[in-house]
Design a protein around this motif. Structure first.
Motif, short mmCIF file in Angstrom:
data_model
loop_
_atom_site.label_atom_id
_atom_site.label_comp_id
_atom_site.label_asym_id
_atom_site.label_seq_id
_atom_site.Cartn_x
_atom_site.Cartn_y
_atom_site.Cartn_z
N GLN A 117 -37.38 -12.84 -2.83
CA GLN A 117 -37.71 -11.70 -3.65
C GLN A 117 -36.51 -11.23 -4.48
O GLN A 117 -36.62 -10.94 -5.67
CB GLN A 117 -38.18 -10.54 -2.77
N GLY A 118 -35.35 -11.22 -3.83
CA GLY A 118 -34.14 -10.79 -4.54
C GLY A 118 -33.88 -11.65 -5.77
O GLY A 118 -33.42 -11.15 -6.80
N ASP A 119 -34.19 -12.92 -5.66
CA ASP A 119 -33.97 -13.80 -6.81
C ASP A 119 -34.81 -13.35 -8.00
O ASP A 119 -34.35 -13.40 -9.14
CB ASP A 119 -34.34 -15.24 -6.44
N GLU A 179 -35.82 -10.39 -8.73
CA GLU A 179 -35.25 -9.20 -9.36
C GLU A 179 -34.03 -9.54 -10.20
O GLU A 179 -33.83 -9.00 -11.29
CB GLU A 179 -34.91 -8.16 -8.28
N ILE A 180 -33.22 -10.45 -9.69
CA ILE A 180 -32.04 -10.86 -10.46
C ILE A 180 -32.48 -11.56 -11.75
O ILE A 180 -31.92 -11.33 -12.83
CB ILE A 180 -31.13 -11.78 -9.63
N ILE A 181 -33.48 -12.39 -11.64
CA ILE A 181 -33.96 -13.10 -12.82
C ILE A 181 -34.49 -12.11 -13.85
O ILE A 181 -34.23 -12.24 -15.06
CB ILE A 181 -35.05 -14.12 -12.43
N ALA A 198 -33.50 -9.15 -14.31
CA ALA A 198 -32.35 -8.51 -14.94
C ALA A 198 -31.65 -9.45 -15.90
O ALA A 198 -31.24 -9.07 -17.00
CB ALA A 198 -31.38 -8.04 -13.87
N MET A 199 -31.52 -10.69 -15.49
CA MET A 199 -30.79 -11.66 -16.31
C MET A 199 -31.50 -11.91 -17.63
O MET A 199 -30.89 -11.87 -18.70
CB MET A 199 -30.64 -12.95 -15.50
N VAL A 200 -32.78 -12.17 -17.56
CA VAL A 200 -33.53 -12.40 -18.80
C VAL A 200 -33.64 -11.10 -19.60
O VAL A 200 -33.63 -11.09 -20.82
CB VAL A 200 -34.91 -13.02 -18.50
N TYR A 210 -36.59 -18.61 -22.56
CA TYR A 210 -35.69 -18.71 -21.40
C TYR A 210 -36.40 -18.31 -20.11
O TYR A 210 -36.10 -18.84 -19.05
CB TYR A 210 -34.41 -17.93 -21.69
N VAL A 229 -36.54 -20.72 -16.76
CA VAL A 229 -36.26 -20.29 -15.39
C VAL A 229 -37.48 -20.49 -14.51
O VAL A 229 -37.37 -20.95 -13.37
CB VAL A 229 -35.81 -18.81 -15.36
N ILE A 284 -37.83 -22.58 -10.91
CA ILE A 284 -38.12 -22.05 -9.58
C ILE A 284 -39.49 -22.45 -9.03
O ILE A 284 -39.85 -22.06 -7.93
CB ILE A 284 -38.02 -20.51 -9.53
#
Lengths: 257, 257
Positions: free
Chosen positions: B168-170, B172-174, B176-178, B196, B200, B204
């Motif tokens: 799940q954390g991934d 959220e990071i994704i 934010a990143m995108v 992009y 991603v 995944i």
DNA sequence: TCAAAAGTGGAAGTTAACTTCAACTTATAG
DNA sequence: CTATAAGTTGAAGTTAACTTCCACTTTTGA
């Protein structure tokens, strides 16, 4: 006009060899101070980015602000001294990557090494990203770097390991995108970027094989700390204020008469 | 203490239904000004982010600064009014996504719709990203959103369409990143983020199939404009200055005697 | 209609940088 | 050793926000 000194090299790239300075050498004390300023600036900028103020650099260097201004009347001069060798390093990484037999491995390697270089220096990250084009050095750097990246991409695509619909521009955007993540996350987990770089690389390769993702998914607390550090807008906006509920901060329907 | 009003709902999520206001209603002129301020703020913040100043909002609303401060003594109150319905919208998107039969499709859909929502509002982007936790609304929002995302991720993983090592954390990071990329690129190419995000997502998912990437790789000029707009540090650092070469900006070997 | 309460506007105070400069200090060359 | 050019310093000026406050205006309700 002596500040353009491109020396052609084997592949048309421009060498960064400095010309003999034509100015009289600095006085001994001045040279010492210059060195102190650069050391202080290097540390502060690596830590906190290109935005650190001259006042703070001066304090750290134990020198008056005036001295910093005298030596580096514009930030460009300072950035030049701080980063020109880093740019050389990036070019070096690119050349090494081009020398790798497997083109896909070369591209991967470039991206990984480039991030490793930037991981410890926030200023370098900002310089390579946005700051680059506002500076003489920045523009020249892009000119040196782009063709090499293009070649790397071309090789990987010809070898069939890079998806055919991915272009050079995509790689630059990816570098910026993951670089942005790195900015927010290095302090929380210095290696987290590897995980997302791996995901993106899996997404742009044309084979169907996934590499295992390095690291672990961040947990809630970690995510929280990373998001909290993401590129802040200007002044705080979460200052502690008087505990009074802000006037009407409590929700109120817009439909109130 | 009346500013906490969680109403339990079916799944334990907290509803955002506003309580009846206990303050006397605003005077008519005050209500009118409040509306003007919100309209002005909505536009400016959507355009330029959470950082816009009260002075500017006041000017745009044709109201004195003092009025803005009186109505919204802290920015949190303003953000509440601007964003609470947007948070509801995100929750709605999540619920819709959970209702999609194919779990992978649901996850994809959530991410896409979430970005579409944010694409037109830079302030919302910043609020959802970093600003979120410094605000009462922000914290509450995360509390509503996270479990739903977790469920979405869990579903997709159980169905075998999401790589088992993605958590799940991934996600959220994704996001934010995108989202960070979107910040820099919407003005140049409003749909570039789709490209992009697609990369991603391909990275995944556990199937071996790639979807075609939407759009085209950005060309050099486009990349340049995007990078130029990437999260600037504070003051300019490329101001036009006097054309004199900065003292010793011209390279000088560090080894000079 | 009128007094009181609520609201308004914007000048003036505050803060936190950035930058300049003139009086003072130090290195260097002769 | 000394004259001079180079260098240093930090206080003071500048800029660009943010925030407060109070004399004045408007609304409301009796």
């Amino acid at each position: 006009m002596n500040h353009d000194f491109p020396l052609l090299r084997y592949d048309g790239a421009v060498s960064e060899i400095p010309p003999p300075s034509d100015r009289p050498p600095l006085r001994r004390d001045a040279e010492r101070n210059r060195r102190r300023i650069l050391t202080a600036a290097r540390g502060l900028i690596a830590e906190r980015g290109l935005g650190v103020g001259y006042e703070e650099i001066a304090r750290e260097a134990e020198v008056g602000v005036g001295t910093v201004y005298r030596r580096f009347p514009s930030r460009d001069g300072l950035f030049y001294e701080l980063f020109h060798d880093r740019v050389d390093a990036v070019v070096g990484i690119l050349e090494e990557a081009l020398a790798v037999e497997d083109p896909w491995e070369g591209l991967r390697r470039f991206m990984r090494r480039d991030f490793e270089l930037q991981a410890s220096d926030r200023g370098l990250r900002e310089f390579m990203l946005g700051g680059a084009d506002s500076t003489e050095l920045g523009r020249r750097s892009r000119g040196r770097i782009q063709p090499l990246v293009a070649e790397l991409v071309e090789r990987a695509r010809s070898a069939g390991r890079l998806r055919a619909d991915v272009g050079q521009g995509d790689i630059e955007i990816i570098l910026a995108m993951v670089g942005g993540l790195m900015d927010a996350s290095v302090r929380v987990d210095p290696d987290l970027w590897r995980r997302y770089l791996a995901m993106v690389l899996d997404g742009i390769q044309s084979g169907d094989r996934h590499d295992e993702l390095p690291g672990e998914p961040p947990d809630q607390a970690e995510v929280g700390r990373i998001l909290a550090g993401w590129a802040r807008p200007r002044r705080g906006q979460g200052r502690p204020r008087d505990p009074e509920a802000p006037a009407r901060a409590g929700p109120q329907s817009e439909t109130g008469s």
